[in-house]
Design an enzyme around this catalytic site. Structure first.
Site, PDB file in Angstrom:
ATOM      1  N   HIS A 136       0.807  -1.215   0.000  1.00 35.87           N
ATOM      2  CA  HIS A 136       0.000   0.000   0.000  1.00 35.87           C
ATOM      3  C   HIS A 136       0.841   1.266   0.000  1.00 35.87           C
ATOM      4  CE1 HIS A 136      -3.475  -2.568   1.844  1.00 35.87           C
ATOM      5  NE2 HIS A 136      -3.298  -2.773   0.564  1.00 35.87           N
ATOM      6  N   CYS A 147       9.613   8.508 -15.532  1.00 29.65           N
ATOM      7  CA  CYS A 147      10.707   7.530 -15.546  1.00 29.65           C
ATOM      8  C   CYS A 147      10.614   6.524 -14.404  1.00 29.65           C
ATOM      9  CB  CYS A 147      12.060   8.239 -15.496  1.00 29.65           C
ATOM     10  SG  CYS A 147      12.446   9.035 -13.914  1.00 29.65           S
ATOM     11  N   CYS A 173      11.063  15.438 -10.872  1.00 28.76           N
ATOM     12  CA  CYS A 173      12.182  14.507 -10.984  1.00 28.76           C
ATOM     13  C   CYS A 173      13.499  15.273 -11.119  1.00 28.76           C
ATOM     14  CB  CYS A 173      11.960  13.597 -12.192  1.00 28.76           C
ATOM     15  SG  CYS A 173      13.246  12.353 -12.444  1.00 28.76           S
ATOM     16  N   GLY A 215      -1.017  -8.697  13.139  1.00 27.42           N
ATOM     17  CA  GLY A 215      -1.582  -7.361  13.275  1.00 27.42           C
ATOM     18  C   GLY A 215      -2.435  -6.907  12.120  1.00 27.42           C
TER      19      GLY A 215
END
Length: 404
Positions: A136, A147, A173, A215
């Site tokens: 996640h 890229c 970037c 958990g």
């Protein structure tokens, strides 16, 4: 899903007696010793002892972090920080459970950690990224949308721009030939999981003869299919306080807090749980540029990936002296200069600044590996010179810095 009020039975917590816990963990230890491909699947419950609330703990939970975020939302109750023991993700210290996985992996016992968590504690604990699968996302990682280069930051990358499904962070970037928009890596409900990560995770589930799920409510798919697949053919052990929908597939169901289980397991395996150290790597390079040298200071993680954990770098003894408050941290200086490099951190754990000295003699680089003990406020420092240049008096005292 988050707004659904669950029944009291759904949120009920179960605790094994000390005798039951002892027996069950002894069985788990035997299976770990016999396993050929052991994997772990983790959810928010492994981080509650670090002070990070989970999502599904009931209103009457015994956890110090209090009810889960979704349970509060469903009940229409506002969070009261005064009633619960919590901390920010940036200041959270990896738990004994996190550190146990680091030791098990270093010993060659644990082969992969697949996690639903985006708090970044697994990566901060020292788990190698090559065997960590964050389904996640990670709140400290952003990625170029062109890229696909990843950037690890010492701050939360998500800005909330554009709402829940707007992932742009406002940064670009670093590659001048690309300059794509950077996006946070958090996966929200309704969004697809990263293709390579989910594929690799399922590949591990096919190889696994033992999966320890800790958990997690094991209700969110497709992530929950990973331990489910193991349970259908091999050994699945579930550690959780609440019931899960795949308990019937578990060869063993342990009702207890994650840290209690892992401390007992590590003891039975005859292994210590290493104490957490914040690891930082600083690389200083000098390259000829005309009649001067360009000196660059950058942060990296222990696997040598670029890591933005420096807040500012001040160069003294340069031409002229300069303070850089954002990357890249560079300065032009003359050959033979004795640079004093003052480095400030984001200091989530109270890390004091450091002063490094760098003699500029010719092209080359120096790598300085740092370990910070958040429990004592002290740095431990080591270095390696690839060539040339020299770090003098590495990590001298600066202000209140303590070096061990």
């Amino acid at each position: 899903m988050a707004s659904t009020i669950r029944s009291e039975e759904d949120t009920k917590e179960f605790f094994d007696s000390p005798e039951e816990l002892e027996t069950k963990v002894s069985q788990l230890a035997d299976w770990v010793r016999q396993s050929k491909h052991f994997i772990v699947f983790t959810g928010a419950g492994i981080s509650t002892s670090a002070g990070i609330p989970d999502f599904r703990s009931g209103i009457n939970t015994k956890l110090e972090t209090g009810p889960g975020a979704w349970e509060l939302q469903a009940a229409g109750i506002e969070w009261d920080v005064r009633k619960h023991k919590t901390t920010s993700v940036a200041k959270a210290i990896p738990t004994p459970t996190h550190m146990s996985f680091v030791q098990l992996m270093e010993k060659g016992i644990l082969h992969a950690v697949v996690s639903q968590n985006c708090d970044g504690l697994h990566r901060r604990s020292g788990l190698p990224t090559s065997r960590l699968y964050e389904l996640h996302g990670n709140s400290n990682v952003e990625k170029c949308n062109i890229c696909e280069r990843e950037y690890l930051r010492d701050f939360r990358t998500s800005t909330g721009m554009g709402g829940m499904f707007g992932h742009k962070t406002g940064r670009m970037c670093d590659d001048l030939a690309c300059r794509g928009d950077l996006e946070d890596t958090i996966i929200n409900f309704g969004e697809s999981l990263p293709v390579v990560t989910i594929k690799d995770s399922f590949d591990h589930s096919k190889k696994a003869d033992l999966c320890l799920a800790m958990g997690s409510s094991l209700t969110v798919t497709p992530a929950a299919l990973i331990p489910q697949n193991v349970g259908k053919k091999n050994l699945l052990v579930i550690v959780n306080l609440q019931r899960t929908p795949i308990d019937h597939l578990a060869a063993l169901r342990i009702n207890g807090k994650c840290d209690d289980v892992m401390k007992l397991l590590m003891s039975k395996l005859g292994l210590d749980i290493p104490e957490f150290r914040l690891k930082r790597r600083i690389v200083m390079t000098a390259g000829k540029k005309g009649d001067k040298y360009e000196v660059c200071v950058e942060g990296r993680d222990q696997e040598d990936h670029p890591f933005s954990f420096l807040k500012s770098v001040t160069f003294s003894g340069a031409d002229p002296d300069i303070r850089c408050d954002q990357e890249p941290y560079t300065v032009l200086t003359r050959a033979g200069a004795a640079l004093q490099v003052n480095i400030a951190f984001h200091s989530h754990y109270g890390e004091p600044p450091l002063m490094l000295k760098f003699d500029i003699t010719e092209d080359g680089s120096v790598t300085v590996d740092l370990q910070y003990n958040p429990f004592t406020g002290m740095w431990a420092v080591s270095r390696s010179d690839e060539v040339k240049g020299e770090v003098k008096d590495v990590a001298e005292k600066l202000a209140s810095a303590k070096i061990q």
